[in-house]
Write a protein that holds these residues in place. Structure first.
Motif, mmCIF file in Angstrom:
data_model
loop_
_atom_site.group_PDB
_atom_site.id
_atom_site.type_symbol
_atom_site.label_atom_id
_atom_site.label_comp_id
_atom_site.label_asym_id
_atom_site.label_seq_id
_atom_site.Cartn_x
_atom_site.Cartn_y
_atom_site.Cartn_z
ATOM 1 N N VAL A 8 7.651 16.771 4.440
ATOM 2 C CA VAL A 8 9.047 16.408 4.205
ATOM 3 C C VAL A 8 9.342 15.092 4.903
ATOM 4 C CG1 VAL A 8 11.448 17.112 4.481
ATOM 5 C CG2 VAL A 8 9.699 18.835 4.131
ATOM 6 N N ALA A 9 10.101 14.222 4.252
ATOM 7 C CA ALA A 9 10.500 12.970 4.894
ATOM 8 C C ALA A 9 11.957 12.687 4.602
ATOM 9 C CB ALA A 9 9.643 11.825 4.373
ATOM 10 N N ALA A 49 12.682 6.944 5.472
ATOM 11 C CA ALA A 49 11.440 6.348 5.937
ATOM 12 C C ALA A 49 10.770 7.181 7.027
ATOM 13 C CB ALA A 49 11.715 4.937 6.450
ATOM 14 N N PRO A 58 9.023 10.406 8.562
ATOM 15 C CA PRO A 58 8.384 11.700 8.274
ATOM 16 C C PRO A 58 8.905 12.741 9.249
ATOM 17 C CG PRO A 58 6.860 10.277 9.444
ATOM 18 C CD PRO A 58 8.084 9.464 9.193
ATOM 19 N N LEU A 100 6.838 4.738 0.039
ATOM 20 C CA LEU A 100 6.661 5.816 0.999
ATOM 21 C C LEU A 100 5.853 6.936 0.381
ATOM 22 C CD1 LEU A 100 7.961 5.889 3.816
ATOM 23 C CD2 LEU A 100 9.449 7.648 2.911
ATOM 24 N N PHE A 148 2.344 8.360 1.621
ATOM 25 C CA PHE A 148 2.133 9.777 1.910
ATOM 26 C C PHE A 148 0.878 10.275 1.222
ATOM 27 C CE2 PHE A 148 6.607 10.525 3.214
ATOM 28 C CZ PHE A 148 6.262 11.003 4.455
#
Lengths: 252, 307, 326
Positions: A17-18, A21, A23, C290, C294
């Motif tokens: 989950v983030a 920007a 985490p 992002l 990831f």
């Protein structure tokens, strides 16, 4: 290591989950066995609340899946029948025109589904759970007129009214006096005795061995998860509470 | 006395009073939800933003039918709401800033379009300007009919989704965990609030419409701790001030209807905040005094030592 | 000076004067208070008019500015009772004061020329007709001087009290601890806002003052992280909006004030979409990036875990066999 326990209430796989920007949770793999009272422990900003919200589907993860008793968490019909949730107490408008009774009755809404009204049975259930948490005398009070401990009991009662199989509680002991804390933990143990699963975000390390029989230590990632006597020791705690940065750095 | 009697028999008065009363009732109900969701000022934004919609509807369809103009208002009000939500969600601008910007820009666009309309030959824009200040006296019986239908739909929806609205307004995360989609509920409720605002524009105008939404609800909140009672009281307060405001403006010469209604409802809210039992300011002062007295009688000092 | 030039000059002065206090309103999350004040100053003007019976008396300006401060005070007193939310307090106070103003105007001032339309909607096109004549010499439109003084006041106040304004917007409690009374700074700022509104409404109308006050600051907010740059940028953006708005209005022959407000919306929209760091496009792009990162990270983790497992391979397989055989 015994791996006899087959029945898992919750299985989390590969959950990341983030927030924008940042985490918040990395690759969480977690299995919560059925019929256990489990604590989620970790330092501030470790992602405890986020983990709980992600499991409940209140926020969308980047990757990963959550299963409840072999059902995907996206199955809303299953969720609303079997999952009870006690949010952190600061999250609602306390001046809302609702009595204690009204709030607890809301626990029945999930079973009812859209449009249908609460029946007599729901009202009776509401009074039963109010009695269980010792708040029956306050049924007609407006919620802002309660102490912190009483407010917490009301939210607990609301979750109980859901008659769920799995309960998620976000820091139910926050701002609560010792007496209420003891009363709540007794109640949670009673729920567990009925074969239900309870997951609690917890802050106080000292009480973990007394209160819980299963514990998950997290700090962005799962450090350890298992029975308290096996997992809850100095080594793991140090791993959990050392700075987040070094943890990530050393791993990559 | 005879003045009041003859007023009650006057057809125009009946129409206007009925319209204002209906409007008060509807906005009282929807306003309760707007206030409890902390979106009081959204009403102000939506009503200002309705202006360009009115003008565009007129330009495109060259019709001065209330239905057509209100449809334009509805669409531009919704568009503005959408803009506000998008700005807040996708940037670091807070709700109040986005609201102030969008509503003033839309209002500015409305003015630009109105000046444009003025130049179209054979078009009298007086019918459009009434939306800025509102002109209850222009209400016709077909307007009342339209209001009744909208009101009926809104009230039925509130009754039908009562449980869901209550749950969602109180605790939207919990609603989601119970399987009620907050997105759908938010959309439905916002749509209903916008509709309530739009049907009030003709009577009280864009500037005062927000008061019709907020004030009855805040007044009602003081008297009760139950949601249904609050909604009911709020609609009563709204309806009463609609009728009384209209009556006052018909009996006293040169008293505009919209502002007169707003003053009525404001008087109700002031009384409520001062005198509501158990909650109002007067009660608070009384309790404070009693406590001091009790403390004195028990031999304590009035000035509690400060740490 | 041609009237066109004078109009644009006035518009630029007003825009800059409005955007400076607007920056602090936006940062204090009080944008809607400007909307409230712009409506209630009408009551101040009406009451001032009843006292002086003279539409050009400075008492009117004073009355209006005072009414702005009273509005803020009333709203805050109401919300301090905690019987209602702050936004609801705003929504109750300003319609009431505004209604009273409208009623007073229609009942008692009908014979005099106090036009609600011009107060609310403004008419910049007429500004050059009102001349400033000193010793028989015409030295330009009066509005240039009134709004100029206003701008001067705002600029001076912000330069002198920059530090105090900054800290009280950021952290009122800290500012109180450091000895800067937040209430004093707050009401000082609000007096500035009221005065500016009063000075500006004659030119652009009270509702559009909101666009001038809030539009440029929130546009600048998307472009910079420094308060000083935010002030500078707001002023620049405000000035640009004013000039572009006037040109568009002249071209299409529509309301000048309205056109400037629309221009404010357009510049905001452009910045909102394309701003380098806080804009819509770059936020979306960052989110996608992002996601890609990831994916890479996850992949790396898998490799890492796999490597770790190789060493424990024998042990793992023994365990596995055991569990499977159970």
């Amino acid at each position: 290591m015994s791996k006899d326990i087959i029945d898992y209430a919750v299985e989390v796989e590969d959950l990341t989950v983030a927030y924008d920007a940042k985490p918040v949770l990395w690759e969480i793999d977690l299995k919560i066995p059925k019929g256990q009272l489990m604590a989620v422990v970790g330092p501030n900003g470790a992602g405890k609340t986020t983990l709980m919200k992600a499991m409940l589907g209140l926020l969308t993860p980047v990757t990963g899946a959550v299963r409840f008793m072999d059902k995907e968490s996206k199955d809303i019909r299953f969720m609303k029948k079997h999952i009870g949730y006690v949010p952190q107490s600061g999250s609602v408008d306390w001046d809302f025109p609702a009595t204690v009774f009204d709030v607890v009755l809301m626990g029945c809404y999930g079973k009812l589904g859209w449009i249908r009204r609460p029946r007599k049975a729901d009202i009776e259930l509401t009074y039963t759970v109010l009695k269980k948490v010792g708040m029956e005398d306050y049924a007609l009070r407006q919620i802002s007129q309660l102490s912190g401990g009483q407010q917490q009991r009301v939210f607990l009662a609301r979750a109980l009214a859901q008659e769920a199989e799995i309960y998620f509680m976000d820091e139910p002991f926050k701002g609560v006096d010792v007496q209420t804390e003891k009363a709540i933990i007794l109640l949670l143990k009673e729920i567990k005795e009925q074969g239900k699963t309870v997951v609690v975000v917890h802050h106080d390390l000292q009480t973990v061995p007394d209160y819980f029989d299963w514990v998950t230590l997290i700090n962005l990632r799962v450090v350890a998860s298992g029975p308290v006597e096996e997992v809850f020791h100095e080594d793991n705690l140090q791993k959990t509470y050392k700075s987040t940065k070094t943890l990530l750095g050393s791993e990559v | 006395m005879t003045a009041i009697l003859s007023l009650l028999n006057d057809y125009t008065f009946q129409t206007v009073a009925l319209g204002s009363g209906l409007l008060g009732l509807i906005s009282g109900v929807m306003g309760s939800f707007a206030v409890l969701r902390k979106q009081s000022l959204l009403g102000d934004g939506v009503s200002h933003s309705a202006l360009p919609g009115v003008a565009i509807a007129f330009i495109l369809l060259s019709s001065k039918n209330t239905e057509v103009l209100l449809l334009g208002a509805l669409l531009s009000g919704l568009l503005a709401t959408l803009f506000i939500i998008t700005i807040v969600r996708h940037s670091r601008i807070k709700f109040d800033g986005a609201l102030a910007l969008v509503m003033s820009v839309f209002f500015g666009l409305g003015l630009v379009l109105l000046t444009y309309v003025q130049k179209i030959p054979n078009s009298n824009q007086a019918g459009l300007k009434r939306f800025i200040f509102g002109q209850a006296s222009t209400l016709l019986s077909r307007d009342i009919f339209l209001m009744s239908i909208c009101g009926f739909i809104l009230l039925s929806l509130v009754v039908l989704f009562w449980k869901e609205f209550k749950l969602f307004t109180f605790d939207s995360d919990y609603a989601k965990s119970l399987g009620f989609s907050p997105k759908k509920l938010n959309l439905l409720l916002s749509l209903m609030i916008v509709l309530a605002i739009i049907i009030g524009l003709q009577t009280v105008g864009v500037i005062l419409m927000s008061a019709m939404l907020i004030t009855p609800a805040v007044a009602a909140r003081q008297w009760t701790n139950k949601l249904w009672a609050m909604v009911f009281l709020s609609s009563c307060f709204g309806a009463v001030s609609g009728v009384v405001g209209t009556a006052a403006s018909s009996m006293i010469p040169k008293l505009p209807t919209g502002p007169s209604i707003v003053v009525c409802i404001s008087i109700i809210v002031i009384i409520s905040i001062l005198a509501a039992p158990g909650r109002g300011i007067l009660h608070r002062m009384y309790r404070h005094r009693k406590n001091r007295l009790l403390y004195k009688l028990e031999g304590g000092q009035i000035n509690v030592p400060t740490i | 000076m041609s009237p066109q030039f004078e109009i644009q000059l006035i518009a630029v002065i007003v825009a800059v004067a409005c955007s400076l206090p607007g920056v602090f309103l936006v940062l204090r999350k009080m944008s809607m208070m400007s909307d409230s004040i712009t409506h209630t100053i009408l009551l101040g003007i009406v009451l001032g008019f009843f006292m002086t019976h003279n539409l050009s008396s400075p008492i009117l300006i004073l009355g209006a500015a005072l009414m702005g401060v009273i509005t803020v005070w009333l709203t805050e007193t109401l919300s301090r009772t905690r019987l209602l939310a702050e936004d609801a307090a705003i929504g109750i106070v300003f319609p009431l004061l505004f209604s009273i103003a409208i009623i007073l105007i229609t009942r008692y001032a009908g014979s005099v020329h106090l036009d609600t339309d011009s107060v609310l909607l403004g008419e910049l096109a007429f500004a050059p007709f009102d001349r400033m004549i000193i010793g028989g010499v015409d030295i330009g439109a009066k509005a240039i001087y009134t709004t100029g003084i206003l701008l001067l006041i705002n600029v001076t106040a912000i330069i002198v009290f920059f530090k105090e304004l900054e800290i009280s917007a950021f952290d009122p409690i800290l500012s109180a601890l450091l000895g800067f009374s937040p209430a004093l700074i707050h009401y000082g700022l609000m007096t500035c806002v009221s005065l500016t509104t009063v000075g500006a409404f004659q030119a652009v109308g009270s509702i559009l003052v909101v666009a001038f006050m809030i539009g440029p600051p929130i546009t600048a907010y998307l472009l910079t992280d420094s308060l000083k740059y935010m002030l500078l940028l707001s002023a620049l953006i405000g000035a640009a909006n004013a000039i572009l708005g006037y040109q568009a209005a002249a071209f299409f022959d529509v309301s000048i004030a309205g056109s400037m407000a629309v221009m404010t919306g357009l510049t905001f929209l452009l910045v909102f979409i394309f701003a380098p760091h806080h804009g819509f496009v770059s936020t979306l792009r960052r989110r996608n990036q992002l996601k890609l990162e990831f994916a890479k990270m996850t992949f790396l983790f898998h490799i890492y875990n796999q490597e770790g497992n190789e060493r424990n391979d024998c042990k793992a397989s023994v365990d596995e066999i055991q569990t499977h055989s159970h």
